[in-house]
Motif scaffolding. Sequence first.
Motif, short mmCIF file in Angstrom:
data_model
loop_
_atom_site.label_atom_id
_atom_site.label_comp_id
_atom_site.label_asym_id
_atom_site.label_seq_id
_atom_site.Cartn_x
_atom_site.Cartn_y
_atom_site.Cartn_z
N TYR A 404 0.79 -1.23 0.00
CA TYR A 404 0.00 0.00 0.00
C TYR A 404 0.83 1.28 0.00
O TYR A 404 0.26 2.38 0.04
CB TYR A 404 -0.94 0.01 1.21
N GLY A 667 -3.33 -3.90 -5.66
CA GLY A 667 -3.29 -3.44 -4.28
C GLY A 667 -3.95 -2.09 -4.11
O GLY A 667 -4.69 -1.87 -3.14
N SER A 668 -3.70 -1.19 -5.04
CA SER A 668 -4.32 0.14 -4.97
C SER A 668 -5.84 0.04 -5.12
O SER A 668 -6.59 0.75 -4.45
CB SER A 668 -3.75 1.05 -6.06
N ARG A 671 -7.30 -1.34 -1.89
CA ARG A 671 -7.30 -0.29 -0.86
C ARG A 671 -8.42 0.71 -1.14
O ARG A 671 -9.17 1.08 -0.22
CB ARG A 671 -5.95 0.43 -0.84
#
Length: 709
Positions: A404, A667-668, A671
């Motif tokens: 992150y 991952g972004s 998130r």
Amino acid sequence: MDSQRCHALLSQTQRYHDHQNSADEVPMSHNPLLERHSLPPFGDIRPEHIAPAIDALLEELREGVEALVARAEQQAPDWDSLAAPLEALNDRLSQAWSPVSHLNGTMSTPELREAHDGCLQKLSDYSTWLGQHEGLFRAWQALRDGPAWPDLSEAQQRAVDNALRDFRLAGVDLPPEKKKRSAEIRSRLSSLSSTFSNQLLDATQAWSLDLDDDSRLKGLPESSLATLAANAEAKGHSGFRITLDFPSFYPVISYADDRELRQEVYTAFVTRASDQGPHAGKYDNAPIIEETLRLRQELAGLLGFSSYAEYSLATKMADSASQVLGFLDDLAARALPQGREEFAELERYAREELGLTELAPWDVGYVSEKLREARYAISQEQLRPYFPAPKAVSGLFAVVERLYGIHIKEDTSAPSYHPDVRFYRLFENQTPIAGFYLDLYAREGKRGGAWMDECRVRRRENGELQLPIAYLTCNFTRPVGDQPALLTHDEVTTLFHEFGHGLHHMLTRQDVADVSGINGVAWDAVELPSQFMENFCWEREGLDLISGHVDSGEPLPQELFDKLNAAKNFQSAMGLLRQVEFSLFDFRLHLELEAPSATDVQALLDSVREAISVVPKAEFNRFQNGFSHIFAGGYAAGYYSYKWAEVLSADAWSAFEEAGIFDQETGSRFRREILEAGGARDAAELFLAFRGREPSIDPLLRHSGIRAA
């Protein structure tokens, strides 16, 4: 303040503190619970502060609510005139009660428990008053129907809709006599929940077994013997002390060659707080269970629901009781044939290799560990040297930082409540965005299990941003001597699980408290981020960051990694069936039984076990008397949420399997769509936005090694 946030405060009733100063060291005019702090002043909080602070705050809040209602009656409310000041009032109470609640579960003393429990009915009464306040309900409805509504943000609109829903669930529409009865029930349920938890803790700590030497402890690994020796030393004894805390209980059940010892410890554990076992009747939770279930069903009926299970679904993803039962029955049907095969194999191994002609309940863990070692040449104890706690923690941070783009740094200046506890801050682009307390080790006065709780919630007031702070609590085997604590792989997985909850709380971008972090998230979706994080403990790239031999620093060797993964789904069907057993028992308990006796509760549990369990049962087992999740936590008629959310987490993880476990874009997206969104949008919408489709059960079955997939 709306009823949802107040009820969330009341659910935080499992924490505590031990301060050594005498009562006359700090004048009562100085009450740290009435002051605003960026972090709780743990060193200043004493039992005598608690009741005066809560009394003063509740009076202040009642007056504040009435003033806001009066204003709303004079002019159409908007966010700044109604919701924002209510949120500020709520935060005042949260800042006082959160540390008290947390300390009640981590540093319990009789004085602090008494002070904590003495406030529960006051808080429950206030919560009920708030949830049934017709003037406040009309004010929220006026905001919803008024000219300010189109200008509210998505998060603000969600918070308003949730508040209106919770007013109705609190009985705001009930006639006076039913409203009064609803208030009485809620107050009593709050008290029963605390009593259940206290009696379970007392029963757990009441039993111990002292041994002069290790002659009955053959088979236990050195690390476990050291723990038992430390237990004895802490009580001024020589030799070894077995307790019912998990780091003591589990090694005996799993490794002790002495079958009678295993039986004795097993019996003490599964009869805690019941009418059976060595303390039969002394801390019996059966009457608490009976009254709790009766009152829950009565409350659901008052609110127009056919059962408490139906009532609980009003705030969950699942649409109906039949959908939940169908989901659980389907999982059981897929896993049962394989579960029977796994247990038959265990029986065969016990008979042929260990000379046990019949497996008793206290044999299952022991024989399973022997079979695991024989088949895969690996055990949890063999892995401990590769997971020193400091390395596991730093590796966890490295995983999160890589995934992150954040940075985690310890802050040694933060106030703490025990020498083992550490405080860390999260940074992004060198700017602090969150923080958390990490409390890893078991100790006397600390309730069992692992959990994440709110210390501070992210919210904005008058342009100022309050950063989210989390409590992350585990009960691992503590360090012995100069050596760091050596964790099992299971304990590392638990650490990652709880940190996943923490990330959900800390990485939120919501500025409205009621939908910030885990607030406002459907209960059967809240385990998604936590279960997702566990996957990194099974990947080579993840384990290279997490593991490092206590002596050499060498990461987990490829040979052990291969064995670990080969053994990953050992008895996976048996494990899945156990979770479905708990889930079905809980849900049917709140769906089918209106005023059950202890005999009825036991009969239902026995019938569920008869249908789907493959392991032997002990007639004296009183599992329900220690089932804190549903009788002293938030999982009543909701334990199925673990498996429901695991469908989501396994499918979410499959996106990383496809792209790479540290893929930045994936991952972004995770998130942004899951962690940052909090409860501002429907959980099903968020999953669809991340995955691009509806969730599939296939990844869960594949990850669990269920061949029926």
